[in-house]
Scaffold this motif. Sequence first.
Motif, PDB file in Angstrom:
ATOM      1  N   PRO A 280      62.660 -35.865 -38.797  1.00 18.18           N
ATOM      2  CA  PRO A 280      62.544 -34.819 -39.819  1.00 18.18           C
ATOM      3  C   PRO A 280      61.884 -33.541 -39.291  1.00 18.18           C
ATOM      4  O   PRO A 280      62.231 -32.432 -39.715  1.00 18.18           O
ATOM      5  CB  PRO A 280      61.663 -35.455 -40.896  1.00 18.18           C
ATOM      6  N   LEU A 281      60.948 -33.700 -38.358  1.00 15.81           N
ATOM      7  CA  LEU A 281      60.299 -32.531 -37.780  1.00 15.81           C
ATOM      8  C   LEU A 281      61.315 -31.671 -37.043  1.00 15.81           C
ATOM      9  O   LEU A 281      61.354 -30.445 -37.222  1.00 15.81           O
ATOM     10  CB  LEU A 281      59.173 -32.961 -36.836  1.00 15.81           C
ATOM     11  N   PHE A 282      62.149 -32.279 -36.215  1.00 17.05           N
ATOM     12  CA  PHE A 282      63.172 -31.518 -35.498  1.00 17.05           C
ATOM     13  C   PHE A 282      64.182 -30.912 -36.461  1.00 17.05           C
ATOM     14  O   PHE A 282      64.645 -29.791 -36.270  1.00 17.05           O
ATOM     15  CB  PHE A 282      63.873 -32.390 -34.450  1.00 17.05           C
ATOM     16  N   ALA A 283      64.539 -31.654 -37.509  1.00 19.09           N
ATOM     17  CA  ALA A 283      65.465 -31.121 -38.507  1.00 19.09           C
ATOM     18  C   ALA A 283      64.862 -29.898 -39.192  1.00 19.09           C
ATOM     19  O   ALA A 283      65.540 -28.895 -39.415  1.00 19.09           O
ATOM     20  CB  ALA A 283      65.815 -32.194 -39.528  1.00 19.09           C
ATOM     21  N   THR A 284      63.573 -29.985 -39.509  1.00 19.23           N
ATOM     22  CA  THR A 284      62.895 -28.854 -40.142  1.00 19.23           C
ATOM     23  C   THR A 284      62.839 -27.663 -39.195  1.00 19.23           C
ATOM     24  O   THR A 284      63.111 -26.525 -39.602  1.00 19.23           O
ATOM     25  CB  THR A 284      61.465 -29.252 -40.565  1.00 19.23           C
ATOM     26  N   LEU A 285      62.501 -27.923 -37.945  1.00 14.35           N
ATOM     27  CA  LEU A 285      62.451 -26.835 -36.962  1.00 14.35           C
ATOM     28  C   LEU A 285      63.824 -26.200 -36.766  1.00 14.35           C
ATOM     29  O   LEU A 285      63.936 -24.980 -36.643  1.00 14.35           O
ATOM     30  CB  LEU A 285      61.908 -27.348 -35.629  1.00 14.35           C
ATOM     31  N   TYR A 286      64.869 -27.012 -36.761  1.00 10.93           N
ATOM     32  CA  TYR A 286      66.224 -26.484 -36.633  1.00 10.93           C
ATOM     33  C   TYR A 286      66.564 -25.609 -37.840  1.00 10.93           C
ATOM     34  O   TYR A 286      67.133 -24.523 -37.699  1.00 10.93           O
ATOM     35  CB  TYR A 286      67.241 -27.616 -36.499  1.00 10.93           C
TER      36      TYR A 286
ATOM     37  N   SER B  88      67.437 -21.627 -37.699  1.00  9.31           N
ATOM     38  CA  SER B  88      68.687 -21.030 -38.178  1.00  9.31           C
ATOM     39  C   SER B  88      68.411 -19.974 -39.236  1.00  9.31           C
ATOM     40  O   SER B  88      69.079 -18.934 -39.281  1.00  9.31           O
ATOM     41  CB  SER B  88      69.642 -22.099 -38.713  1.00  9.31           C
ATOM     42  N   ARG B  89      67.402 -20.183 -40.091  1.00  5.77           N
ATOM     43  CA  ARG B  89      67.047 -19.157 -41.079  1.00  5.77           C
ATOM     44  C   ARG B  89      66.501 -17.910 -40.392  1.00  5.77           C
ATOM     45  O   ARG B  89      66.820 -16.788 -40.791  1.00  5.77           O
ATOM     46  CB  ARG B  89      66.016 -19.701 -42.073  1.00  5.77           C
ATOM     47  N   LEU B  90      65.696 -18.100 -39.350  1.00  2.00           N
ATOM     48  CA  LEU B  90      65.181 -16.951 -38.599  1.00  2.00           C
ATOM     49  C   LEU B  90      66.318 -16.177 -37.924  1.00  2.00           C
ATOM     50  O   LEU B  90      66.288 -14.948 -37.868  1.00  2.00           O
ATOM     51  CB  LEU B  90      64.158 -17.404 -37.560  1.00  2.00           C
ATOM     52  N   ALA B  91      67.309 -16.893 -37.429  1.00  2.00           N
ATOM     53  CA  ALA B  91      68.461 -16.230 -36.806  1.00  2.00           C
ATOM     54  C   ALA B  91      69.214 -15.390 -37.836  1.00  2.00           C
ATOM     55  O   ALA B  91      69.637 -14.264 -37.545  1.00  2.00           O
ATOM     56  CB  ALA B  91      69.393 -17.264 -36.177  1.00  2.00           C
ATOM     57  N   LYS B  92      69.377 -15.911 -39.045  1.00  2.00           N
ATOM     58  CA  LYS B  92      70.050 -15.148 -40.106  1.00  2.00           C
ATOM     59  C   LYS B  92      69.236 -13.912 -40.476  1.00  2.00           C
ATOM     60  O   LYS B  92      69.784 -12.828 -40.675  1.00  2.00           O
ATOM     61  CB  LYS B  92      70.261 -16.018 -41.343  1.00  2.00           C
ATOM     62  N   ILE B  93      67.922 -14.072 -40.567  1.00  2.00           N
ATOM     63  CA  ILE B  93      67.053 -12.937 -40.881  1.00  2.00           C
ATOM     64  C   ILE B  93      67.161 -11.883 -39.786  1.00  2.00           C
ATOM     65  O   ILE B  93      67.239 -10.686 -40.059  1.00  2.00           O
ATOM     66  CB  ILE B  93      65.595 -13.403 -41.080  1.00  2.00           C
ATOM     67  N   GLU B  94      67.176 -12.333 -38.537  1.00  2.00           N
ATOM     68  CA  GLU B  94      67.292 -11.407 -37.409  1.00  2.00           C
ATOM     69  C   GLU B  94      68.604 -10.634 -37.480  1.00  2.00           C
ATOM     70  O   GLU B  94      68.636  -9.423 -37.256  1.00  2.00           O
ATOM     71  CB  GLU B  94      67.197 -12.173 -36.092  1.00  2.00           C
TER      72      GLU B  94
END
Length: 82
Positions: free
Chosen positions: A19-25, A29-35
Amino acid sequence: MTVETLLGIAVPFTVILGPLFATLYGIGSRLAKIEQRLESDNKRVDEILIKHDRHIHEIRNSLHQISLQLAVMEEHKKENES
């Protein structure tokens, strides 16, 4: 080490880390969209600034032309008065 011991060690790690890796992923991906949105917004702002800079330059040129015309008119007025 037996298979049971290895599983006893590996399973808790996968339960915790999965779950930690899933959360980090998901965060990545949200940060990439924001960027991407920020880059798009920056391009739009740059386009607007360039457009406004052109308008400001045109206005300055117009004002300069007007001041030159006024100077010429003042000279003609002085010549006519003399």
